[in-house]
Design a protein around this motif. Structure first.
Motif, PDB file in Angstrom:
ATOM      1  N   THR A  21     -32.589  23.344  42.122  1.00  0.00           N
ATOM      2  CA  THR A  21     -31.052  22.869  42.231  1.00  0.00           C
ATOM      3  C   THR A  21     -30.143  23.818  42.009  1.00  0.00           C
ATOM      4  OG1 THR A  21     -31.622  20.567  42.951  1.00  0.00           O
ATOM      5  CG2 THR A  21     -30.302  21.281  43.170  1.00  0.00           C
ATOM      6  N   VAL A  27     -27.604  26.291  48.266  1.00  0.00           N
ATOM      7  CA  VAL A  27     -26.521  24.962  47.898  1.00  0.00           C
ATOM      8  C   VAL A  27     -24.843  25.889  47.296  1.00  0.00           C
ATOM      9  CG1 VAL A  27     -27.027  23.786  46.037  1.00  0.00           C
ATOM     10  CG2 VAL A  27     -28.500  23.695  47.027  1.00  0.00           C
ATOM     11  N   SER A  28     -24.238  24.725  47.836  1.00  0.00           N
ATOM     12  CA  SER A  28     -22.981  25.249  47.493  1.00  0.00           C
ATOM     13  C   SER A  28     -22.682  25.244  46.192  1.00  0.00           C
ATOM     14  CB  SER A  28     -21.835  24.669  48.086  1.00  0.00           C
ATOM     15  OG  SER A  28     -21.927  23.472  47.382  1.00  0.00           O
ATOM     16  N   ARG A  30     -19.792  24.760  44.073  1.00  0.00           N
ATOM     17  CA  ARG A  30     -19.513  23.456  43.956  1.00  0.00           C
ATOM     18  C   ARG A  30     -20.525  22.446  43.356  1.00  0.00           C
ATOM     19  NH1 ARG A  30     -14.793  21.104  47.790  1.00  0.00           N
ATOM     20  NH2 ARG A  30     -13.165  22.602  46.282  1.00  0.00           N
ATOM     21  N   LEU A  31     -21.176  22.147  44.020  1.00  0.00           N
ATOM     22  CA  LEU A  31     -22.540  20.943  44.427  1.00  0.00           C
ATOM     23  C   LEU A  31     -23.353  21.831  42.839  1.00  0.00           C
ATOM     24  CD1 LEU A  31     -23.609  20.042  47.483  1.00  0.00           C
ATOM     25  CD2 LEU A  31     -22.486  18.930  46.632  1.00  0.00           C
ATOM     26  N   ARG A  32     -23.636  22.588  42.913  1.00  0.00           N
ATOM     27  CA  ARG A  32     -24.342  22.640  41.766  1.00  0.00           C
ATOM     28  C   ARG A  32     -23.669  22.719  40.611  1.00  0.00           C
ATOM     29  NH1 ARG A  32     -26.008  28.918  42.712  1.00  0.00           N
ATOM     30  NH2 ARG A  32     -23.956  28.741  43.874  1.00  0.00           N
ATOM     31  N   THR A  34     -21.598  20.688  39.840  1.00  0.00           N
ATOM     32  CA  THR A  34     -21.059  19.556  39.271  1.00  0.00           C
ATOM     33  C   THR A  34     -22.346  18.476  38.539  1.00  0.00           C
ATOM     34  OG1 THR A  34     -19.816  19.300  41.706  1.00  0.00           O
ATOM     35  CG2 THR A  34     -20.616  17.245  40.856  1.00  0.00           C
ATOM     36  N   LEU A  35     -23.528  18.959  40.267  1.00  0.00           N
ATOM     37  CA  LEU A  35     -24.934  18.726  38.922  1.00  0.00           C
ATOM     38  C   LEU A  35     -25.064  19.585  37.633  1.00  0.00           C
ATOM     39  CD1 LEU A  35     -27.502  17.765  39.365  1.00  0.00           C
ATOM     40  CD2 LEU A  35     -28.297  20.072  40.002  1.00  0.00           C
TER      41      LEU A  35
END
Length: 89
Positions: A21, A27-28, A30-32, A34-35
């Protein structure tokens, strides 16, 4: 020294668990990130809380964190440029 090596290996193990991931370009960013902030950063911080650290050990932990972030973002150094000059820029 063994404790420092162990504390730097645990975040890398957690990073490897979520590698699909974190490094997925579909995957954006920002989401990466955040993870990363919700899973990897607490792992790094927990390692810091479990034992006293010197400033050089803290610097090594920061180096590990920056390597992970560079791999997520996909930043690669340019071959023809001086590393120190590039970082100062």
């Amino acid at each position: 020294m063994v404790d420092l090596q162990h504390r730097s290996q645990i975040p890398w193990m957690k990073f490897d668990e979520h590698k699909d991931t974190l490094l997925n370009r579909h995957v954006s960013l920002r989401l990466r990130l955040t993870l990363f902030d919700s899973v990897i950063t607490p792992t790094i911080l927990f390692g810091l809380l479990t034992s006293p650290s010197t400033s050089s050990q803290l610097q090594n932990v920061e180096v590990v964190r920056n390597r992970m972030l560079r791999s997520i973002v996909g930043w690669v150094p340019l071959v023809d440029h001086d590393w120190r000059a590039l970082m100062q820029k």
